[in-house]
Scaffold this active site. Structure first.
Site, PDB file in Angstrom:
ATOM      1  N   SER A 730      90.374  11.365  23.659  1.00  0.00           N
ATOM      2  CA  SER A 730      89.848  11.657  24.986  1.00  0.00           C
ATOM      3  C   SER A 730      90.759  11.212  26.112  1.00  0.00           C
ATOM      4  O   SER A 730      90.443  11.383  27.277  1.00  0.00           O
ATOM      5  CB  SER A 730      88.468  11.044  25.151  1.00  0.00           C
ATOM      6  OG  SER A 730      88.592   9.657  25.118  1.00  0.00           O
ATOM      7  N   LYS A 773      80.834   6.069  29.610  1.00  0.00           N
ATOM      8  CA  LYS A 773      82.074   6.098  30.388  1.00  0.00           C
ATOM      9  C   LYS A 773      81.779   6.108  31.880  1.00  0.00           C
ATOM     10  O   LYS A 773      82.435   5.426  32.659  1.00  0.00           O
ATOM     11  CB  LYS A 773      82.877   7.348  30.014  1.00  0.00           C
ATOM     12  CG  LYS A 773      83.515   7.255  28.638  1.00  0.00           C
ATOM     13  CD  LYS A 773      84.188   8.548  28.269  1.00  0.00           C
ATOM     14  CE  LYS A 773      84.892   8.417  26.931  1.00  0.00           C
ATOM     15  NZ  LYS A 773      85.482   9.685  26.507  1.00  0.00           N
TER      16      LYS A 773
END
Ligand code: ADP
Length: 842
Positions: A730, A773
């Site tokens: 990611s 996140k």
């Protein structure tokens, strides 16, 4: 179970200066050297697992003053620790009661501190392992020895129980065992005993011991004559000898006293067994063992093993259960009372309990709470137990890599123990507790078998009513136990286990949630734990906020709770100190700590106790107690130069922000990657670099026409520590942003963080852990977060108040990311986007 018993290959050593322990005898050893103390503390008192009670007792010459291990005697005695007695106050002082098992040779010392451990070589058989054929070739000497031993016993008073016992032992033990046992009880010097210890050969041992035995008999006879003579003499000399004789007798008896209790012990066990309501199969097994025990001499290590086993049998809650209180509205109330937020989790727990109430069975998937540390997983488990009126027990599986941890060890070795499930049942004392299988994602694997498969059996409702622990060796019904599991991440939970479980994700908390949790739960809990009350200490909301943002950076509230605990401790000291003092005193103390206390300034009060005014912790007091701020806002400072971008990573600890950095230098086109990163990440970095190379012109990177970006250039990309081991892809988009930044000399916007995987063609693919996140970005004060377009659906999970603070950019392609991440964007890249997407077949 009487075959194949052996001692462990490695033994911790207890060095005894001037003492010799012989197999089959017991000895009380005071622990007075630092090494021995370390051994007892870290090995015997702390570990209660496998073979931790088997140690090596090694004699050391009492004449030697050296403290090193070089003067150890090369032969020692493996021993089982039967009892530890001692005190911790005023300073630790212990003594161990040990029973010798067999001789061993010291091969090598493999560890010297904190206590010595040696590789050993077993030299003779364990008690109970030998048979009559061992003594077959001994001939006359053995017969003479037995005769003499009998003669010794005759000299003693047979009405005394210990002597009776000695006599019984003499009749029942294989003759080869006698020299050791008798040397241990008769009067012999250190050197004489060492000689017996060194006599590995049995015949030699008889030869060494016989003279000692005869000497003792002579001595006793002499003393007895004197005693008889004493009846008609007043000779003070003889008087002393009489006293000596009594002393001598007492000493001999004491050597056996250690085993005195055994008769009562068996009766007691029998009684306990009767009242324990064992099911038939278990009772059968226990009765059989009890029968064996009655016939066994207590000196055998097997006696201790069997006794411990029977004790466990009587202590297990075979038919003892707590009464379930299943009241859904009460459960809901209790859960709400104990925990703020966690709506999804609570809802699922209530559903689970409701189904149980209706169906009255525990069959069905096991609940597994997955989330970062400190989000309340364990604590919800405890609440469930409480609301059901069941006992609670936490089994930590972190680092457990041996299936016998779960299922126990067979009783073929000394010091073997039941597994954690059975052990837990013994501790809680009911057969329907709530067991929290903590950190089920941290199960290891080893040569000793896979604990996951053992757990699978425990959790399987079809099988677990006949769960058989290796140690217990009879089935125990686990079907009434309510199992709940917790994990930080599902990625490392073995698939078959995961299959049994229903996963409930518990993501981290937002700042606002943390404030609520602190104000309503943590503070009062900490106050209580530290014996304080709200009248004594107040922590206002602003202080809590500051603690959260500047002293912690975590998804859960564990560190926050610890910090609040630290505040309580500091205040507790002050309160305790100032309590019996006058106002003046406490004013002085207050100044020392700079704790703001509402003004008490009243001279009249001076000589009396001050009224208890609460201590209010403000920012100043907070800094005083917790030290300087730990987390400063570093964002704008670090992002003030080209070559840095903020990525968002997901780890088992929750979301994290990470600064990805790059530098460029002269070289020959190499890409260097450093930091904690896995293979996938390395590939992502290659992909990113190649994309930038092929889009250099559109990105406004100045290169000579016809030359490559990497010509005469090396690039170094670094993922700083703190970003925690990430294997995920990611970070792809972040690397592109960093590279574009370093090549163009432009800075990435300091208030932007990003996440997304990329393809070679520049597509941005969705990634996991969006909520975590975003929470991390919010904690760090980020204003804008770039996420893949296809992750848009995950935003519903992000709390409203965070959505308010953060602007989200949804990126389909890398071009979108770059436009958002750089102030002013890239005008020529926009055109490229259009053209590429027209041609794209993706
Ligand atoms: P975990 O098992 O997830 O690592 P714990 O259950 O040990 O975390 O929680 C740590 C501490 O935080 C406990 O004291 C717990 O009571 C408290 N806590 C966590 N979440 C909440 C919440 N939502 N409401 C109240 N207290 C909470």
């Amino acid at each position: 179970m009487s075959s194949n018993i052996s001692i462990p290959h490695r033994l911790p050593l207890l060095v005894v200066s001037g003492g010799v322990l012989l197999p089959g005898s017991s000895m009380r050893i005071p622990v007075n050297t630092p090494r021995n103390m370390n051994m007892v503390k870290s090995r015997i008192l702390r570990h209660n697992t496998l073979s931790s009670t088997v140690i090596g007792v090694v004699p050391k010459d009492p004449e030697s003053v050296k403290d090193d291990l070089s003067s150890l005697h090369p032969i020692g005695t493996a021993a089982v620790v039967v009892q530890v007695t001692g005190t911790n106050w005023p300073k630790p002082a212990y003594s161990l009661l040990v029973t010798g098992l067999c001789r061993f040779g010291l091969e090598s010392i493999v560890q010297e501190s904190p206590y010595p451990v040696a590789v050993v070589n077993q030299l003779d058989k364990l008690p109970g392992e030998d048979n009559e054929s061992d003594s077959a070739g001994l001939g006359d000497i053995a017969d003479v020895f037995r005769e003499q031993a009998n003669a010794l016993v005759e000299l003693l008073d047979v009405t005394i129980p210990v002597v009776k016992k000695l006599k019984r032992l003499l009749d029942s033990l294989p003759v080869a065992r006698l020299p050791d046992i008798f040397t241990a009880i008769i009067k012999a010097s250190y050197n004489e005993k060492i000689k017996v210890l060194d006599a590995v050969d049995v015949e030699a041992r008889f030869r060494k011991t016989l003279p000692l035995l005869e000497r003792q008999i002579e001595g006793l006879k002499l003393l007895r004559q004197t005693k008889q003579g004493h009846l008609n003499t007043k000779d003070p000399h003889k008087n002393k000898r009489v006293i000596d004789f009594k002393k001598e007798l007492r000493k001999l008896q004491r050597n056996f006293n250690e085993n005195e209790n055994e008769v009562d012990e068996i009766a007691e066990l029998e009684q306990k067994l009767k009242s324990a309501c064992l099911p038939e199969h278990a009772l059968l097994a226990a009765t059989k063992e009890l029968k064996r025990l009655k016939k066994m001499p207590t000196a055998l290590p097997e006696y201790a093993i069997t006794r411990t086993y029977l004790e466990l049998m009587t202590e297990l809650p075979w038919s003892k259960s707590s009464k379930d209180v299943l009241d859904i509205s009460k459960a809901r109330h209790d859960l709400d009372e104990d925990h703020y937020g966690l709506e999804k989790l609570k809802k699922r727990v209530i559903e689970y309990l409701a189904v149980r109430q209706l169906k009255n069975t525990l069959k069905g998937p096991i609940l597994c709470f997955v989330g970062p540390p400190g989000v309340g997983k364990t604590s919800v488990g405890r609440s469930i137990a409480q609301t059901l009126g069941r006992t609670f027990h936490r089994i930590s599986l972190g680092g457990c890599c041996d299936q016998s941890d779960i299922r126990g060890h067979r009783r073929t070795y000394i010091g073997s123990m039941p597994g954690r499930i059975i052990h837990g049942l013994k501790l809680v004392g009911t057969n329907n507790p709530v067991f929290l299988l903590d950190e089920i994602d941290k199960l290891g694997k080893s040569l000793q078998g896979d604990p996951a498969s053992a757990l699978l059996e425990v959790l399987d409702p079809e099988q677990n009513n006949t769960f058989t622990d290796h140690y217990l060796n009879v089935p125990f019904d686990l079907s009434q136990v309510l199992f709940i599991a917790t994990a930080n991440s599902i990625s490392t939970i073995p698939a078959p286990l995961l299959d049994r479980m229903e996963v409930i994700h518990v993501p981290g908390y937002t700042q606002e949630e943390k404030i609520e949790i602190a104000m309503h739960h943590l503070i009062s809990k900490q106050l209580k734990e530290h014996g304080l009350s709200a009248e004594q200490l107040q922590i206002p909301q602003d202080t809590v906020k500051l603690t959260i943002s500047r002293y912690t950076r975590e998804a859960g509230v564990r560190k926050l709770e610890r910090k609040l605990g630290a505040i309580c401790r500091a205040v507790a000291v002050k309160v305790a100190e100032s309590h019996p003092k006058t106002v003046q005193d406490s004013e002085e103390k207050k100044d020392l700590l700079q704790i703001k206390k509402p003004d008490q300034g009243n001279d009249v009060l001076e000589m009396s106790h001050p009224p208890d005014m609460p201590i209010v912790i403000d920012e100043l007091a907070l800094k005083d107690i917790l030290g300087p701020l730990i987390y400063e806002s570093e964002m704008s400072e670090r992002l003030s130069q080209p070559g840095v971008a903020v990525g968002l990573a997901w780890t088992a600890m929750g979301g994290e922000i990470m600064f990805v950095e790059a530098t460029r230098m002269d070289g020959d086109g190499r890409l260097t990657l450093t930091g904690q990163l896995g293979d996938v990440m390395k590939e992502s970095a290659r992909l990113a670099l190649n994309w930038v190379r092929s889009h250099a012109v559109q990105c406004g990177i100045e290169t000579k026409p016809g030359t490559d970006l990497m010509e005469n250039t090396d690039i170094h990309v670094h993922f700083p520590a703190g970003a925690v081991g990430k294997d995920g892809p990611s970070a792809g988009v972040t690397i592109v942003a960093v590279l574009v930044s370093i090549f163009t000399g432009r800075c990435v916007r300091s208030d932007v963080a990003m996440t997304g995987e990329l393809t070679l063609r520049g597509l941005v693919l969705p990634v996991g852990g969006i909520k975590e996140k975003v929470l991390a970005a919010h904690r760090a004060g980020i204003k804008k977060v770039i996420i893949p377009k296809r992750n848009e659906k995950d935003l519903v999970e992000v709390p409203q108040n965070i959505q308010k603070d953060i602007e989200f950019s949804l990126a389909k392609r890398l071009e979108d990311v770059l436009q958002q991440a750089f102030e002013g964007g890239f005008p020529s890249l926009k055109e490229a986007t259009a053209t590429i997407s027209q041609n794209s077949k993706l």
